[in-house]
Enzyme design. Structure first.
Site, PDB file in Angstrom:
ATOM      1  N   THR A  36     -77.030 -17.097  -3.877  1.00  0.00           N
ATOM      2  CA  THR A  36     -78.338 -16.688  -4.384  1.00  0.00           C
ATOM      3  C   THR A  36     -79.370 -16.769  -3.267  1.00  0.00           C
ATOM      4  O   THR A  36     -80.222 -15.896  -3.104  1.00  0.00           O
ATOM      5  CB  THR A  36     -78.752 -17.583  -5.559  1.00  0.00           C
ATOM      6  OG1 THR A  36     -77.749 -17.523  -6.578  1.00  0.00           O
ATOM      7  CG2 THR A  36     -80.075 -17.137  -6.136  1.00  0.00           C
TER       8      THR A  36
ATOM      9  N   PHE B  91     -73.849 -18.881 -10.686  1.00  0.00           N
ATOM     10  CA  PHE B  91     -72.457 -18.857 -11.110  1.00  0.00           C
ATOM     11  C   PHE B  91     -71.833 -20.247 -11.025  1.00  0.00           C
ATOM     12  O   PHE B  91     -72.348 -21.132 -10.339  1.00  0.00           O
ATOM     13  CB  PHE B  91     -71.631 -17.907 -10.225  1.00  0.00           C
ATOM     14  CG  PHE B  91     -72.106 -16.486 -10.231  1.00  0.00           C
ATOM     15  CD1 PHE B  91     -71.720 -15.627 -11.245  1.00  0.00           C
ATOM     16  CD2 PHE B  91     -72.927 -16.000  -9.224  1.00  0.00           C
ATOM     17  CE1 PHE B  91     -72.153 -14.306 -11.253  1.00  0.00           C
ATOM     18  CE2 PHE B  91     -73.367 -14.696  -9.220  1.00  0.00           C
ATOM     19  CZ  PHE B  91     -72.981 -13.845 -10.242  1.00  0.00           C
ATOM     20  N   ILE B  92     -70.708 -20.395 -11.726  1.00  0.00           N
ATOM     21  CA  ILE B  92     -69.853 -21.574 -11.584  1.00  0.00           C
ATOM     22  C   ILE B  92     -68.541 -21.106 -10.961  1.00  0.00           C
ATOM     23  O   ILE B  92     -67.834 -20.269 -11.525  1.00  0.00           O
ATOM     24  CB  ILE B  92     -69.561 -22.250 -12.933  1.00  0.00           C
ATOM     25  CG1 ILE B  92     -70.855 -22.700 -13.603  1.00  0.00           C
ATOM     26  CG2 ILE B  92     -68.618 -23.447 -12.734  1.00  0.00           C
ATOM     27  CD1 ILE B  92     -70.645 -23.242 -15.012  1.00  0.00           C
ATOM     28  N   LYS B  93     -68.247 -21.618  -9.793  1.00  0.00           N
ATOM     29  CA  LYS B  93     -66.978 -21.315  -9.140  1.00  0.00           C
ATOM     30  C   LYS B  93     -66.011 -22.439  -9.473  1.00  0.00           C
ATOM     31  O   LYS B  93     -66.359 -23.618  -9.360  1.00  0.00           O
ATOM     32  CB  LYS B  93     -67.181 -21.208  -7.632  1.00  0.00           C
ATOM     33  CG  LYS B  93     -65.948 -20.777  -6.859  1.00  0.00           C
ATOM     34  CD  LYS B  93     -66.283 -20.600  -5.384  1.00  0.00           C
ATOM     35  CE  LYS B  93     -65.079 -20.138  -4.591  1.00  0.00           C
ATOM     36  NZ  LYS B  93     -65.412 -19.943  -3.154  1.00  0.00           N
TER      37      LYS B  93
ATOM     38  N   ASP C  75     -74.230 -19.890   4.715  1.00  0.00           N
ATOM     39  CA  ASP C  75     -73.793 -19.770   3.323  1.00  0.00           C
ATOM     40  C   ASP C  75     -74.608 -18.674   2.644  1.00  0.00           C
ATOM     41  O   ASP C  75     -75.841 -18.697   2.680  1.00  0.00           O
ATOM     42  CB  ASP C  75     -73.992 -21.110   2.609  1.00  0.00           C
ATOM     43  CG  ASP C  75     -73.266 -21.180   1.274  1.00  0.00           C
ATOM     44  OD1 ASP C  75     -72.929 -20.122   0.715  1.00  0.00           O
ATOM     45  OD2 ASP C  75     -73.046 -22.302   0.775  1.00  0.00           O
TER      46      ASP C  75
ATOM     47  N   LEU D 126     -77.061 -30.207  -2.541  1.00  0.00           N
ATOM     48  CA  LEU D 126     -75.710 -30.763  -2.445  1.00  0.00           C
ATOM     49  C   LEU D 126     -74.689 -29.736  -1.973  1.00  0.00           C
ATOM     50  O   LEU D 126     -73.717 -30.089  -1.293  1.00  0.00           O
ATOM     51  CB  LEU D 126     -75.291 -31.335  -3.801  1.00  0.00           C
ATOM     52  CG  LEU D 126     -75.821 -32.732  -4.122  1.00  0.00           C
ATOM     53  CD1 LEU D 126     -75.524 -33.095  -5.572  1.00  0.00           C
ATOM     54  CD2 LEU D 126     -75.206 -33.756  -3.182  1.00  0.00           C
ATOM     55  N   ASP D 127     -74.884 -28.483  -2.337  1.00  0.00           N
ATOM     56  CA  ASP D 127     -73.946 -27.461  -1.866  1.00  0.00           C
ATOM     57  C   ASP D 127     -74.019 -27.315  -0.351  1.00  0.00           C
ATOM     58  O   ASP D 127     -72.990 -27.203   0.329  1.00  0.00           O
ATOM     59  CB  ASP D 127     -74.197 -26.130  -2.565  1.00  0.00           C
ATOM     60  CG  ASP D 127     -75.644 -25.672  -2.490  1.00  0.00           C
ATOM     61  OD1 ASP D 127     -76.523 -26.479  -2.132  1.00  0.00           O
ATOM     62  OD2 ASP D 127     -75.902 -24.494  -2.801  1.00  0.00           O
ATOM     63  N   ARG D 128     -75.230 -27.376   0.192  1.00  0.00           N
ATOM     64  CA  ARG D 128     -75.377 -27.323   1.655  1.00  0.00           C
ATOM     65  C   ARG D 128     -74.747 -28.553   2.304  1.00  0.00           C
ATOM     66  O   ARG D 128     -74.059 -28.453   3.324  1.00  0.00           O
ATOM     67  CB  ARG D 128     -76.850 -27.233   2.028  1.00  0.00           C
ATOM     68  CG  ARG D 128     -77.505 -25.902   1.742  1.00  0.00           C
ATOM     69  CD  ARG D 128     -79.003 -25.966   1.975  1.00  0.00           C
ATOM     70  NE  ARG D 128     -79.324 -26.243   3.378  1.00  0.00           N
ATOM     71  CZ  ARG D 128     -80.528 -26.622   3.799  1.00  0.00           C
ATOM     72  NH1 ARG D 128     -81.513 -26.798   2.938  1.00  0.00           N
ATOM     73  NH2 ARG D 128     -80.751 -26.840   5.092  1.00  0.00           N
TER      74      ARG D 128
ATOM     75  N   TYR E 272     -82.399 -34.381   6.810  1.00  0.00           N
ATOM     76  CA  TYR E 272     -83.638 -34.251   6.051  1.00  0.00           C
ATOM     77  C   TYR E 272     -84.443 -35.540   6.090  1.00  0.00           C
ATOM     78  O   TYR E 272     -83.877 -36.636   6.078  1.00  0.00           O
ATOM     79  CB  TYR E 272     -83.327 -33.892   4.603  1.00  0.00           C
ATOM     80  CG  TYR E 272     -83.447 -32.412   4.292  1.00  0.00           C
ATOM     81  CD1 TYR E 272     -83.205 -31.448   5.261  1.00  0.00           C
ATOM     82  CD2 TYR E 272     -83.797 -31.983   3.017  1.00  0.00           C
ATOM     83  CE1 TYR E 272     -83.315 -30.100   4.971  1.00  0.00           C
ATOM     84  CE2 TYR E 272     -83.914 -30.638   2.717  1.00  0.00           C
ATOM     85  CZ  TYR E 272     -83.676 -29.695   3.696  1.00  0.00           C
ATOM     86  OH  TYR E 272     -83.796 -28.364   3.407  1.00  0.00           O
TER      87      TYR E 272
END
Length: 249
Positions: A125, A11-13, A122, A101-103, A93
């Site tokens: 998906t 999805f795009i939020k 989080d 990048l979301d993390r 990492y």
């Protein structure tokens, strides 16, 4: 007006902020670039001046969206990029560019809000957990299938598991043993997510005792929120980090 985008795997939020305000005047979730443009174009008196986004999609996909936004609204787009260190958080990492990048942005947002050690959970998906120590060191994290992946794998690889989203929602009204296939699948997957959460809490306590903050974010965070009463539910945690990674002032 500022447009913020979180382009995930499924999805795009999106949300629109009035200039000088941290609150959204409009927001939504869509499945495609076209749906995003249509949703934004339907907003009355929309006057976008800036845009920032985070994307876990392929570079080509992200570039096409950036071009579409510029063509539709004449706006320049600032994209979040990987970093070894930012805002007091050190990427844990071995190859910092490989961390999603979301993390990364959720960790930045969590550390800013916690002002100390935190566990960021989080649920999209994929379900992810990241541990950030009080000194900003990212200790690493875990990734496992989220609710959509678990559900879809069972639907795809098991011939007799077929049901719609409405049935899935009804099945989650309680978590007693299922007496139908949809109840058994939905409740079983939910309990797996909760087990994942409880394992992360146990590990966090082994690091920091009780001196840490737990953040829940992502579209399926509500499935586990009552299992972690001490947690803070922050649906827009990635956007908190996005504002830090892509300041527009």
């Amino acid at each position: 007006m500022i447009l913020e985008l979180d382009c995930g795997n499924s999805f795009i939020k999106w949300r629109v902020l009035d200039s000088g305000s941290a609150s959204a005047s409009a927001e939504g979730v869509v499945r495609s670039d076209l749906a995003l443009i249509e949703n934004l174009s339907a907003l009355p008196r929309l006057l976008l001046t800036r845009c920032r986004l985070v994307s876990v999609r392929a570079l080509e996909e992200t570039s096409k969206l950036v071009e579409a936004l510029h063509e539709a609204f004449g706006v320049t787009v600032s994209c979040a990029a990987p970093a070894r260190e930012m805002a007091g958080v050190r990427n844990g990492y071995e190859d910092f560019e490989r961390l999603g990048l979301d993390r990364w942005l959720a960790m930045l947002g969590g550390f800013k809000l916690a002002r100390g050690a935190c566990l960021v959970l989080d649920f999209g998906t994929a379900a992810t957990a990241d541990f950030i120590a009080a000194d900003g060191e990212h200790l690493g994290g875990f990734i496992c299938p989220g609710m959509p992946l678990m559900r879809n794998q069972l639907r795809t690889h098991t011939r007799k598991i077929r049901y719609d989203d409405a049935a899935a929602e009804r099945a989650l009204e309680r978590l007693s043993p299922g007496r139908t296939t949809v109840e058994a699948v939905e409740r079983g997957c939910t309990l797996m997510l909760r087990g994942f959460v409880l394992t992360q809490l146990e590990l966090a306590r082994s690091y920091w005792g009780d001196d840490f903050t737990v953040f829940l974010t992502g579209g399926d965070a509500d499935l586990v929120v009552d299992a972690v009463p001490q947690a803070e539910l922050v649906p827009d945690l990635v956007f908190v980090g996005l504002a830090m990674a892509c300041p527009l002032s």
